[in-house]
Design an enzyme around this catalytic site. Structure first.
Site, PDB file in Angstrom:
ATOM      1  N   SER A 131       0.836  -1.195   0.000  1.00 28.99           N
ATOM      2  CA  SER A 131       0.000   0.000   0.000  1.00 28.99           C
ATOM      3  C   SER A 131       0.872   1.246   0.000  1.00 28.99           C
ATOM      4  O   SER A 131       2.019   1.204   0.465  1.00 28.99           O
ATOM      5  CB  SER A 131      -0.902   0.021   1.240  1.00 28.99           C
ATOM      6  N   TYR A 144      -1.801  -0.547  10.411  1.00 27.26           N
ATOM      7  CA  TYR A 144      -1.892  -0.757   8.967  1.00 27.26           C
ATOM      8  C   TYR A 144      -0.699  -0.106   8.267  1.00 27.26           C
ATOM      9  O   TYR A 144      -0.027  -0.738   7.436  1.00 27.26           O
ATOM     10  CB  TYR A 144      -3.201  -0.178   8.432  1.00 27.26           C
TER      11      TYR A 144
END
Length: 241
Positions: A131, A144
């Site tokens: 990501s 995350y």
């Protein structure tokens, strides 16, 4: 016939990528936790698709991965689309640890298993979805962000390890922006991308064996510029969703 194994194929980006490779005529091995969804993919192309239920955090995940590869008759590309993440500004410990378990423990277990398989085979291609969140720590999603940075670094390290040992394994680190999948359900992140569009760009990146790709151009610009933001300014930015 070329063969790809997709872990995390039951929904979102993974499922869309599976459909594209099925259309291209590849043999496709799909894995995920939900057996009924795996079967629905196989029913779309029963002659091309093999399935195996896999929880990437479970102790038997490597064994199940190798079983899927055997069903498929081998593997040319390993694509890991499995991952979790939550908006967690309250820093709920349970949420943070669940994120670490999947995105670090599960990620490492699956990527290492694919590496060992390709090492024995003598060649292969490992691709993962990380990501853009790995580029900077996002205060609303600490675990995350951190786990995605881990994934970026781990793939870089494995690429170096493969070269050190003269093993012809290709690597692709796919870094999407925010994608409209179940992962972001009920969350209002900006500039959300459609999984179908992201899957098309992933397919092209895999076929071209790109080393690293940021999806899409808007996030390419965003990541380019935010790298120049000094830490003392970044820490004071009120980033909310």
């Amino acid at each position: 016939m070329k063969r790809i194994v997709i872990v995390g194929a039951t929904s979102g980006i993974g499922r869309e990528v599976a459909r594209l490779f099925i259309q291209q005529g590849w043999r496709v091995g799909v894995a995920g936790r939900r057996q009924e969804l795996l079967e629905s993919i196989r029913n779309e192309a029963p002659g091309q698709v093999e399935t195996e239920p896999i929880d990437v955090t479970a102790a038997d995940a490597p064994e199940r991965l190798y079983a899927l590869i055997d069903k498929l008759g081998g593997m040319d590309i390993f694509f890991l689309s499995s991952g979790v993440g939550w908006y967690n500004p309250s820093l709920n410990p349970e949420v943070e640890m669940k994120t670490v378990e999947t995105n670090v423990k599960g990620f490492t277990q699956m990527v290492d298993s694919a590496f060992h398989y390709f090492k024995q085979q003598g060649k292969g291609h490992i691709a993962v979805i990380s990501s853009i969140a790995g580029t900077k720590g996002l205060g609303a999603s600490p675990a995350y962000s951190a786990t995605k940075r881990y994934q970026n670094t781990y793939i870089d390290a494995l690429a170096q390890l493969a070269r050190m040992n003269k093993i012809p394994i290709r690597f692709t680190d796919i870094r999407p922006g925010f994608v409209s999948t179940d992962l972001l359900k009920n969350q209002s992140f900006p500039l959300q991308l459609k999984p179908e569009k992201v899957a098309c760009q992933i397919e092209k990146a895999l076929l071209k064996k790109k080393r690293r790709v940021i999806i899409d151009w808007k996030y390419n610009l965003l990541v380019f510029f935010w790298r120049f933001i000094p830490l003392w300014i970044w820490e004071r930015l009120p980033i909310h969703t």
